[in-house]
Design a protein around this motif. Structure first.
Motif, short mmCIF file in Angstrom:
data_model
loop_
_atom_site.label_atom_id
_atom_site.label_comp_id
_atom_site.label_asym_id
_atom_site.label_seq_id
_atom_site.Cartn_x
_atom_site.Cartn_y
_atom_site.Cartn_z
N PHE A 263 -2.82 2.58 -4.53
CA PHE A 263 -3.10 4.06 -4.02
C PHE A 263 -2.87 4.87 -5.31
O PHE A 263 -1.95 4.89 -6.01
N MET A 296 3.50 2.61 -2.83
CA MET A 296 2.23 2.39 -2.51
C MET A 296 1.19 2.60 -3.68
O MET A 296 0.12 1.98 -3.70
N THR A 300 1.29 -4.26 -6.08
CA THR A 300 1.77 -5.35 -5.08
C THR A 300 1.82 -4.72 -3.80
O THR A 300 2.08 -3.29 -3.43
N MET A 302 3.41 -3.25 -0.49
CA MET A 302 4.62 -2.69 0.05
C MET A 302 5.05 -3.40 1.25
O MET A 302 4.30 -3.66 2.18
MG MG Z 1 0.55 -0.62 -2.75
#
Ligand code: MG
Ligand code: ADP
Length: 713
Positions: A263, A296, A300, A302
């Motif tokens: 994000f 976030m 990878t 969360m």
């Molecule tokens: Mg993430």
């Protein structure tokens, strides 16, 4: 030659018939039988003199049978036996034990284990009540074979096993079989724990560990044995926890190897996250949000657990995370454990997020089919940005257009992480997952159950809260309690009154049932106040209507069962009366109390008790009065109920350990976790690739199924 994987029916002394009895204990292989460890040990090397015994202690005694006989009282047959050591004698009593008549005769040498107490019959004399016993030597039937075994049963520390096969496989039977089996096993057992770990932890080899766990050496301390801290028991416990943590760590690494959503946090997103805030966040809320945001942004997925006591303000943090995902063009799912809670989240989301222009939908089981279908379509087309519903509903049949974040509100109803699998979109990136829990989880359980999650803790309550006053009140003072409730309502407050059951049934006859008490309070004790009723057997519509009315202040006193325990938020409610408080578990009481103390007004929790109170219940009530610290309460709850019951369900994903015990072995768990992580950091100068492969293969073949939740790829 026997091997660890050999079926037990080929062990000397066991055939298909006995193998079937052992199966009931989950024993199929030689290795399983090795893990059938003694549940206690008896020191028959330094047996106690009858003269040294003290009233109230558990003691083991070796003595000779002198006289015995059956006495019939009006109530039951009592078997009495007198045993002696030289001139000292001790009486043994068994109730309802006519079957013992033919077992004993004078001259036998017996080992006894039981509680020593003063004689009931007024004589200043000690007795041993209902002792477990073993006949060690019987002059009438001694033969060569027996004499060989006797050397194992006296003059040393002797293992005591739980009997099996409805009593046919006795402790003595297990001793002989396991001893014989150990003699026939190969000198060395394969050991898949890497040599570097063995060295650092000072582990003895596997075969010796089994030998000594069953047959402690002469010098072994009985205290270390009972505490499971001899080198042998330590080795077996460490091994078990090491593979558990290795599995958890592998799972964690595997998850991290997947591609998730990265994000973006630019100024617009920052502004959007700030815009929805109805108040200034606490320092803890800011810190936790930062931890979530850092996750976030990573590519990878969360996997984060947010622990925060009731009322610590998790919801707004979750909404902020949701805004980040939505601003990035993704959808968010928020799963709640009950309809009431889903609905409440929906109401807050509308208040906080819809006003800011986000599109929020609610999916609950009780909604009308056409409506649900339409909502699903909105979700599939990507129109709905935040989808709120119960766990069951969202995982079942909802297809998302672009799911980026899943928020799971677990409250205290735990399940395992597996449910998210159902939500994966084929081909898409793995969504981020944030699990929120209002149950402070003791560290041992967090390491076992959630070891593959990162953890954030909201350890600060929002400002302006006054600590709750908690009081215990006996049933005889109910009138005062209702007077107090009236006064609070007059002052503009609202109250909850909670009962442990819904309707009075035959079984729980003496308990005050919510429905009946609702009538009584409405008509009599609280006549004139607006009293409402809420319980689990009402339809979802009825529940929602009642909750909404309470929230709007149209109900003064809400009579309820524990359904309100989950997440209800009415800041104006300042009184929580819990009847039969002795009936509730600690975490449950803590959750209930968390419903009040949410506004600025002084709040009161009244724990009413009636009838007999067990010592454990007493301890719970005292803890409630003493502290409001959720972690302290959780630790005590864990001590009282054990890991399996802690979350209120037996199937909470706690592994079925063979030797380890989470309450006792917390320190070993920490060591095992550290070592397991270090191994997977390899290969390096300490750990070879072969070491890692061996350990992982062993985990797969030996521990995977047992641990259930550990899934290794
Ligand atoms: Mg993430
Ligand atoms: P929980 O952690 O139990 O889910 P909630 O998120 O429901 O707690 O928050 C409890 C109450 O505290 C709510 O009424 C919420 O609006 C309020 N609240 C949360 N954070 C703050 C804050 N920083 N300042 C003031 N009130 C807050």
């Amino acid at each position: 030659m026997l091997e660890l994987s050999t079926n037990v029916q080929y062990v000397k002394g066991i055939g298909p018939r006995i193998a079937a009895m052992l199966l009931e204990k989950g024993i199929t292989t030689v290795e399983d039988l090795l893990y059938y460890l003694p549940f206690r040990y008896e020191d028959r090397l330094n047996p106690r003199g009858i003269n040294e015994l003290k009233a109230g202690e558990m003691a083991s005694v070796i003595a000779e049978v002198r006289t015995s006989g059956l006495f019939r009282t009006r109530r039951m047959p009592i078997f009495e036996m007198t045993v002696g050591q030289g001139r000292s004698t001790l009486k043994c009593i068994w109730f309802n034990a006519a079957y013992l008549q033919d077992k004993f005769h004078a001259g036998q040498l017996v080992a006894l284990y039981g509680k020593v107490d003063w004689s009931q019959r007024g004589v200043e004399r000690l007795e041993i009540l209902q002792p477990q016993f073993e006949i060690l030597h019987d002059p009438q039937e001694s033969n060569e074979e027996e004499r060989k075994w006797q050397s194992l049963e006296v003059g040393r520390i002797v293992p005591i096993y739980e009997s099996a096969g409805k009593g046919r496989l006795t402790a003595r039977w297990f001793r002989r079989i396991i001893h014989g089996m150990l003699e026939q096993l190969p000198e060395d057992f394969r050991d898949a724990i890497p040599p570097a770990v063995r060295g650092q932890m000072g582990l003895i080899d596997r075969k010796s560990a089994f030998w000594q766990a069953h047959w402690p050496e002469a010098g072994e301390s009985l205290t270390s044995l009972q505490a499971a801290r001899t080198p042998a028991l330590f080795r077996l416990i460490f091994e078990e926890l090491f593979y558990l943590e290795l599995g958890i760590e592998l799972k964690r690494r595997k998850m991290r190897a997947q591609s998730g959503v990265s994000f973006q946090i630019h100024d617009d997103v920052r502004a959007a996250v700030k815009r929805i805030l109805p108040f200034h966040p606490t320092a803890a809320q800011k810190r936790v949000l930062k931890e979530i945001v850092d996750d976030m942004r990573e590519p990878t997925p969360m996997r984060r657990l947010l622990q925060g006591d009731v009322g610590s303000g998790k919801t707004i943090v979750a909404f902020q995370a949701a805004v980040i995902a939505i601003e990035n063009g993704y959808q968010v799912a928020l799963m709640a454990p009950t309809e009431i809670l889903a609905t409440q989240h929906y109401l807050s989301a509308r208040r906080i997020l819809e006003r800011a222009g986000y599109r929020v939908v609610l999916l609950t089981g009780s909604q009308e089919a056409g409506h649900k279908k339409q909502t699903r379509r909105h979700i599939a087309q990507g129109n709905a940005q935040l989808v709120i519903g119960t766990h069951a509903l969202i995982q079942e049949s909802v297809e998302f257009d672009k799911l980026g974040l899943v928020i799971v509100d677990e409250q205290h109803r735990f399940g395992v992480m597996q449910r998210f699998k159902l939500m994966k979109k084929p081909g898409g990136a793995e969504p981020d997952v944030l699990v929120m829990t209002a149950t402070p989880i003791p560290r041992t359980l967090a390491l076992t159950l959630y070891g593959d999650l990162d953890t954030s803790v909201l350890d600060e309550l929002p400002p302006g809260r006054t600590p709750i006053k908690t009081r215990r009140v006996g049933d005889e003072r109910t009138a005062e309690v209702w007077d107090f409730v009236r006064k609070q309502v007059k002052a503009g407050r609202q109250a909850y009154v909670v009962y442990p059951v819904i309707e009075e049934g035959a079984l729980e006859g003496e308990l005050k049932a919510a429905v009946k008490m609702y009538e009584q309070l409405r008509m009599r004790d609280l006549a004139g106040l607006r009293v409402g009723l809420l319980h689990g057997r009402m339809s979802a519509d009825e529940k929602d209507t009642t909750m909404a009315a309470f929230q709007r202040g149209e109900i003064d006193v809400l009579v309820s069962t524990t359904v309100i325990e989950v997440g209800v938020d009415v800041p104006n409610a300042s009184v929580m009366v819990i009847e039969h408080a002795e009936r509730f578990g600690l975490s449950q009481l803590h959750q209930l109390r968390g419903r009040i103390g949410r506004g600025a007004a002084q709040s009161y929790c009244v724990l009413m008790t009636g009838g007999k109170i067990s010592p454990e219940a007493e301890e719970r009530l005292q803890a409630m009065v003493r502290t409001q610290d959720g972690f302290e309460i959780a630790e005590l709850d864990l001590q009282q109920r054990g890991p399996g019951e802690f979350f209120g369900t037996k199937q909470a994903g706690i592994p079925n350990f063979r030797v380890a015990n989470l309450l006792r072995d917390r320190d070993v768990l920490e060591l095992a976790r550290k070592q397991a992580r270090a191994v997977l950091e390899g290969p390096n100068e300490h750990i070879t690739q072969q070491d890692i492969t061996n350990a992982v293969m062993h985990l797969r073949s030996h521990w995977n199924r047992r641990y259930g939740l550990v899934e290794v790829g």
